[in-house]
Design an enzyme around this catalytic site. Structure first.
Site, PDB file in Angstrom:
ATOM      1  N   MET A 131       0.842  -1.191   0.000  1.00 46.16           N
ATOM      2  CA  MET A 131       0.000   0.000   0.000  1.00 46.16           C
ATOM      3  C   MET A 131       0.879   1.243   0.000  1.00 46.16           C
ATOM      4  SD  MET A 131      -1.252   0.301   3.978  1.00 46.16           S
ATOM      5  CE  MET A 131      -1.887  -1.381   4.060  1.00 46.16           C
ATOM      6  N   CYS A 132       0.282   2.380  -0.331  1.00 45.01           N
ATOM      7  CA  CYS A 132       0.999   3.638  -0.179  1.00 45.01           C
ATOM      8  C   CYS A 132       1.435   3.795   1.271  1.00 45.01           C
ATOM      9  CB  CYS A 132       0.108   4.815  -0.574  1.00 45.01           C
ATOM     10  SG  CYS A 132      -0.454   4.805  -2.283  1.00 45.01           S
ATOM     11  N   GLN A 133       2.415   4.628   1.482  1.00 44.11           N
ATOM     12  CA  GLN A 133       2.940   4.845   2.831  1.00 44.11           C
ATOM     13  C   GLN A 133       2.772   6.305   3.210  1.00 44.11           C
ATOM     14  OE1 GLN A 133       4.526   2.554   4.975  1.00 44.11           O
ATOM     15  NE2 GLN A 133       4.136   0.853   3.582  1.00 44.11           N
TER      16      GLN A 133
END
Length: 280
Positions: A1-3
């Site tokens: 996932m994006c961070q």
């Protein structure tokens, strides 16, 4: 996932230690390599850095590391593209002016079918669901308040808008005007508040440690918020699913938490992200 990575503190502080571990998740210790961005509030101004290349190997990220900018509010984001092409226009954090001050926003997740009407004041430049959500929040707040309301009323409105948007999917986000930092969890989001007595911290993503007692004063208080904990030897606190909190001066001042809070394991959070197409 994006961070996601955020910092809120009571005195200007550099984020170099946290950022050094965080940036490696963009293409080295994690696979998401569709660009990164970071914004630093400095008084009423904002210093922004964006790159559409992986943060682990980005010269722009190298610059951030060596610059050692001090700020009381920072938002950073490593992107995995789900809506919108890879490019600077779609790179978080996004910035807009409202009530005579800048606002920054970064989002991790996926909002299916979220297509609000075109705003009178705020419209997306890029093609992401994230920027649409940001513009929608600001548009609604500006219509409701001609001037910035007291923080309690503002928090209540942000909570109501957040509840409306998260029906469309995963909505982990950070939002800040340089004074307050809002953080909301749909799946995974953790925070730590560092204050005296300070100790040593060891990064998970890199063999780096720092003794905060040597670089702080007894009055310092620093909150760091991240999608997943950045250090191995400190206790991070997890936000509940659908919990919204507001940080000011390195501490939580307001929170909106479900009556029966639910906390996902990292495995559960990553599985949800994969099912939504936002994790490798």
């Amino acid at each position: 996932m994006c961070q996601l990575l955020g910092m809120n503190c009571n005195t200007p502080t550099d984020i170099v230690f946290s950022f050094e571990g965080f940036r490696l998740r963009g293409g080295l210790t994690d696979r998401h390599a569709d660009g990164f961005g970071i914004g630093f509030f400095e008084n009423k101004g904002v210093r922004m850095f964006h790159d559409d290349k992986p943060s682990a190997s980005s010269p722009v990220a190298d610059l951030v590391k060596t610059y050692q900018i001090k700020s009381t509010n920072v938002i950073a984001h490593i992107r995995k593209a789900t809506q919108g092409s890879v490019g600077l226009a779609n790179t978080h954090p996004f910035i807009r002016e409202m009530w005579g001050e800048y606002w920054l926003f970064a989002h991790n997740g996926h909002l299916g079918g979220f297509q609000p009407e075109e705003g009178q004041y705020y419209r997306p430049v890029g093609s992401t669901d994230s920027e649409r959500a940001f513009c929608f929040i600001l548009e609604e707040l500006r219509h409701r308040f001609e001037h910035k309301p007291p923080v309690g009323k503002l928090f209540a409105e942000v909570a109501a808008l957040t509840a409306q948007i998260r029906h469309h999917g995963l909505f982990n986000f950070m939002l800040s005007n340089g004074e307050i930092l809002f953080a909301h969890a749909s799946t995974l989001l953790y925070y730590i508040i560092r204050q005296a007595p300070f100790g040593e911290a060891h990064l998970i993503d890199n063999d780096v440690a720092v003794d905060f007692a040597a670089v702080t004063t007894p009055d310092d208080r620093v909150a760091v918020i991240a999608t997943q904990p950045l250090t191995a030897n400190e206790t991070w606190t997890q936000l509940a699913v659908n919990e919204l909190v507001a940080f000011r001066d390195g501490d939580i001042i307001l929170r909106d938490c479900p009556d029966n809070p639910r906390y996902l394991s990292q495995q559960e959070g990553l599985a949800i992200a994969r099912a939504a197409g936002v994790a490798a």
